[in-house]
Design a protein around this motif. Structure first.
Motif, PDB file in Angstrom:
ATOM      1  N   THR A 351       0.851  -1.192   0.000  1.00  0.00           N
ATOM      2  CA  THR A 351       0.000   0.000   0.000  1.00  0.00           C
ATOM      3  C   THR A 351       0.883   1.236   0.000  1.00  0.00           C
ATOM      4  O   THR A 351       1.901   1.279   0.704  1.00  0.00           O
ATOM      5  N   ALA A 352       0.494   2.256  -0.775  1.00  0.00           N
ATOM      6  CA  ALA A 352       1.246   3.509  -0.827  1.00  0.00           C
ATOM      7  C   ALA A 352       0.282   4.673  -0.912  1.00  0.00           C
ATOM      8  O   ALA A 352      -0.698   4.642  -1.661  1.00  0.00           O
ATOM      9  N   GLU A 353       0.560   5.725  -0.143  1.00  0.00           N
ATOM     10  CA  GLU A 353      -0.291   6.914  -0.137  1.00  0.00           C
ATOM     11  C   GLU A 353       0.507   8.102   0.363  1.00  0.00           C
ATOM     12  O   GLU A 353       1.599   7.955   0.918  1.00  0.00           O
ATOM     13  N   VAL A 354      -0.046   9.283   0.132  1.00  0.00           N
ATOM     14  CA  VAL A 354       0.542  10.522   0.646  1.00  0.00           C
ATOM     15  C   VAL A 354      -0.520  11.163   1.533  1.00  0.00           C
ATOM     16  O   VAL A 354      -1.294  12.010   1.079  1.00  0.00           O
ATOM     17  N   PRO A 355      -0.590  10.760   2.814  1.00  0.00           N
ATOM     18  CA  PRO A 355      -1.686  11.226   3.675  1.00  0.00           C
ATOM     19  C   PRO A 355      -1.557  12.675   4.119  1.00  0.00           C
ATOM     20  O   PRO A 355      -2.538  13.336   4.379  1.00  0.00           O
ATOM     21  N   ARG A 356      -0.347  13.182   4.212  1.00  0.00           N
ATOM     22  CA  ARG A 356      -0.166  14.553   4.698  1.00  0.00           C
ATOM     23  C   ARG A 356       0.893  15.242   3.854  1.00  0.00           C
ATOM     24  O   ARG A 356       2.088  15.002   4.034  1.00  0.00           O
ATOM     25  N   GLY A 357       0.457  16.066   2.946  1.00  0.00           N
ATOM     26  CA  GLY A 357       1.313  16.920   2.145  1.00  0.00           C
ATOM     27  C   GLY A 357       2.698  16.430   1.837  1.00  0.00           C
ATOM     28  O   GLY A 357       2.939  15.825   0.801  1.00  0.00           O
ATOM     29  N   LYS A 358       3.629  16.651   2.755  1.00  0.00           N
ATOM     30  CA  LYS A 358       5.037  16.346   2.512  1.00  0.00           C
ATOM     31  C   LYS A 358       5.461  15.034   3.167  1.00  0.00           C
ATOM     32  O   LYS A 358       6.629  14.829   3.462  1.00  0.00           O
ATOM     33  N   LYS A 359       4.517  14.140   3.400  1.00  0.00           N
ATOM     34  CA  LYS A 359       4.807  12.831   3.974  1.00  0.00           C
ATOM     35  C   LYS A 359       4.372  11.743   3.006  1.00  0.00           C
ATOM     36  O   LYS A 359       3.284  11.806   2.428  1.00  0.00           O
ATOM     37  N   LEU A 360       5.237  10.762   2.821  1.00  0.00           N
ATOM     38  CA  LEU A 360       4.909   9.589   2.013  1.00  0.00           C
ATOM     39  C   LEU A 360       4.899   8.375   2.928  1.00  0.00           C
ATOM     40  O   LEU A 360       5.812   8.185   3.725  1.00  0.00           O
ATOM     41  N   ARG A 361       3.865   7.559   2.782  1.00  0.00           N
ATOM     42  CA  ARG A 361       3.772   6.365   3.602  1.00  0.00           C
ATOM     43  C   ARG A 361       3.446   5.167   2.715  1.00  0.00           C
ATOM     44  O   ARG A 361       2.518   5.219   1.919  1.00  0.00           O
ATOM     45  N   PHE A 362       4.269   4.146   2.832  1.00  0.00           N
ATOM     46  CA  PHE A 362       3.940   2.898   2.147  1.00  0.00           C
ATOM     47  C   PHE A 362       4.217   1.739   3.091  1.00  0.00           C
ATOM     48  O   PHE A 362       5.072   1.828   3.980  1.00  0.00           O
ATOM     49  N   SER A 363       3.469   0.660   2.892  1.00  0.00           N
ATOM     50  CA  SER A 363       3.582  -0.476   3.785  1.00  0.00           C
ATOM     51  C   SER A 363       3.551  -1.769   2.995  1.00  0.00           C
ATOM     52  O   SER A 363       3.004  -1.837   1.893  1.00  0.00           O
ATOM     53  N   VAL A 364       4.161  -2.786   3.599  1.00  0.00           N
ATOM     54  CA  VAL A 364       4.159  -4.139   3.048  1.00  0.00           C
ATOM     55  C   VAL A 364       3.625  -5.057   4.133  1.00  0.00           C
ATOM     56  O   VAL A 364       4.251  -5.220   5.184  1.00  0.00           O
ATOM     57  N   ALA A 365       2.438  -5.644   3.877  1.00  0.00           N
ATOM     58  CA  ALA A 365       1.779  -6.477   4.880  1.00  0.00           C
ATOM     59  C   ALA A 365       1.647  -7.907   4.366  1.00  0.00           C
ATOM     60  O   ALA A 365       1.410  -8.131   3.179  1.00  0.00           O
ATOM     61  N   ASP A 366       1.796  -8.873   5.251  1.00  0.00           N
ATOM     62  CA  ASP A 366       1.612 -10.274   4.887  1.00  0.00           C
ATOM     63  C   ASP A 366       0.825 -10.980   5.984  1.00  0.00           C
ATOM     64  O   ASP A 366       0.656 -10.439   7.090  1.00  0.00           O
ATOM     65  N   ASN A 367       0.326 -12.147   5.670  1.00  0.00           N
ATOM     66  CA  ASN A 367      -0.372 -12.960   6.669  1.00  0.00           C
ATOM     67  C   ASN A 367       0.430 -14.221   6.968  1.00  0.00           C
ATOM     68  O   ASN A 367      -0.112 -15.313   7.089  1.00  0.00           O
ATOM     69  N   GLY A 368       1.766 -14.009   7.083  1.00  0.00           N
ATOM     70  CA  GLY A 368       2.686 -15.114   7.287  1.00  0.00           C
ATOM     71  C   GLY A 368       2.858 -15.507   8.737  1.00  0.00           C
ATOM     72  O   GLY A 368       1.949 -15.366   9.561  1.00  0.00           O
ATOM     73  N   ILE A 369       4.084 -15.951   9.061  1.00  0.00           N
ATOM     74  CA  ILE A 369       4.345 -16.552  10.377  1.00  0.00           C
ATOM     75  C   ILE A 369       4.387 -15.517  11.495  1.00  0.00           C
ATOM     76  O   ILE A 369       4.224 -15.857  12.659  1.00  0.00           O
TER      77      ILE A 369
END
Length: 439
Positions: A351-369
């Motif tokens: 997932t990748a988004e720019v929630p607040r102007g000069k901030k970039l947030r991306f995440s990598v999620a799994d349903n692993g161990i």
């Protein structure tokens, strides 16, 4: 450029060395300050106790003598003007009717206070009390009382006191002097601590520098022989003369091990360059969305081997400023890590988004161990592996997340991990738009 990087690196290492040295000095100085403060407090209290107890012993002995003298004078009805007691000692003798029969006056600045204490009955019998006036710090009195007896009968009371203000003032001045000496000693201790910290850390810093240089040199020198081994293995694999299944299996095993070794050497070289600040960031504007999608396409074959679904919830056309190559490497490490530690038929979501102007947030999620709670703060450490046997089986060397953390740090960002054992893991990266863009 190399000269500039070397100077920047030297300046960076100097700052780290200075901050560490300063922290040690502050810790040592704080410890010494506490020790000196305790010494001053206990010394002052000890001196007060010693002087007070000695004065109390003297006063307890003197009051009995005064009471005996008053008994004789009451029997003979003879009261001289002055009994000749030592300086600062005074007494007031009363009969049973409360009439003042005899006295050796207290100093005028204290007499009102003394008479008030007597009237209020605050002076103890068979004990000695110290009275300090809150509004007048120069009024410190020690007093006691005893009965005047004739043939075993109480015929009066004598109140004996002593002005001990001078003693208290002397003790306070001595405590101030002790505080000044302690301050000087503290300054000298801080200077000595700073010097000693420098002497202790200098060989440590040198050893650390040699270790980093060795890692860089060893990684660089190992790349060539590994390339030769790989090329030789490829050449033999393509040789039609090699028909034995056993030999071909040996060659395949050799190539697999060389690939693992090459990856380890490559990771070590990245770590060494990061430590030595050899590589400069190539800061430029690029399409973060495109980089994320490209990584997902590259990782698709690896995911298909385990029937893992790669899902991308990526906003359209996220333009960002940073080192595109390193950011792509960061994403690759996180996605590769998620795929490796997710069971077959699992899901990895980016997932990748720019929630607040000069901030970039991306995440990598799994349903692993998932991760145990005690492992979450350690996974970014170099060579740390939660399950060493499983990591070796999957080709891990414990450097991937350490490299990812370094990439995030050089971009002045943050990386967080949220995980629960058996339910999966989510890595979240938050980056700020740099103030200046340039190489």
């Amino acid at each position: 450029m190399l000269a500039i990087n070397w100077k920047l690196n030297k300046h960076k290492l100097t700052n780290i060395f200075y901050r560490s040295r300063l922290r040690l000095t502050i810790a040592y100085t704080t410890l010494m300050f506490l020790i000196f403060a305790l010494i001053i407090v206990f010394s002052y209290r000890g001196m007060i106790w010693a002087v007070s107890s000695e004065q109390a012993r003297e006063l307890s002995s003197a009051v009995q003598d005064v009471a005996s003298g008053e008994s004789l004078m009451m029997q003979s009805n003879f009261f001289p003007d002055d009994l000749g007691y030592r300086e600062r000692m005074f007494f007031y003798a009363y009969d049973n009717a409360g009439e003042l029969r005899h006295f050796s006056r207290a100093p005028l600045r204290l007499e009102g206070e003394v008479l008030e204490l007597i009237r209020e009955g605050q002076v103890p019998f068979s004990d000695v009390a110290v009275f300090e006036h809150d509004d007048s710090p120069d009024k410190v009195i020690m007093m006691t009382a005893a009965y005047v007896k004739i043939e075993g009968q109480n015929v009066g009371v004598v109140y004996l006191g002593k002005d001990i203000n001078a003693l208290y003032k002397g003790l306070k001045k001595f405590s101030y002097f002790l505080g000044f000496v302690s301050f000087v000693a503290l300054v000298l201790a801080a200077m000595a601590g700073y010097y000693i910290a420098g002497c202790v850390m200098a060989p440590m810093q040198a050893a650390y520098d040699r270790q980093k240089q060795f890692t860089a040199d060893a990684s660089h020198e190992l790349r060539t022989p590994l390339s030769v081994v790989m090329a030789s293995a490829d050449l033999l694999s393509n040789d039609p003369a090699v028909q034995s299944p056993f030999l071909r299996q040996v060659l395949d095993d050799v190539k697999d091990e060389v690939k693992k070794m090459s990856k380890l050497v490559g990771d070590l070289l990245i770590i060494a360059r990061s430590d030595n600040n050899v590589e400069s960031l190539n800061m430029q504007e690029f399409d973060m969305s495109a980089s994320l999608r490209q990584v997902l396409r590259n990782m698709q074959p690896l995911a298909e081997q385990k029937d893992i679904a790669l899902v991308g919830n990526i906003a359209e056309s996220i333009l960002w400023v940073g080192d595109e190559q390193k950011i792509s490497q960061l994403i690759t490490i996180l996605v590769d890590n998620a795929v490796k530690y997710t069971q077959n038929y699992g899901t990895v979501t980016v997932t990748a988004e720019v929630p607040r102007g000069k901030k970039l947030r991306f995440s990598v999620a799994d349903n692993g161990i998932g991760l145990a709670e005690e492992d979450r703060d350690k996974i970014f450490g170099r060579f740390y592996r939660v399950d060493k046997a499983r990591s070796r089986q999957m080709g891990g060397n414990g450097l991937g997340l350490a490299i990812a953390k370094d990439i995030v740090d050089v971009h002045h960002g943050y990386i967080y991990v949220d995980s629960e054992l058996g339910k999966g893991t989510t890595f979240t990266v938050e980056l700020s738009l740099p103030k200046k863009i340039g190489k």
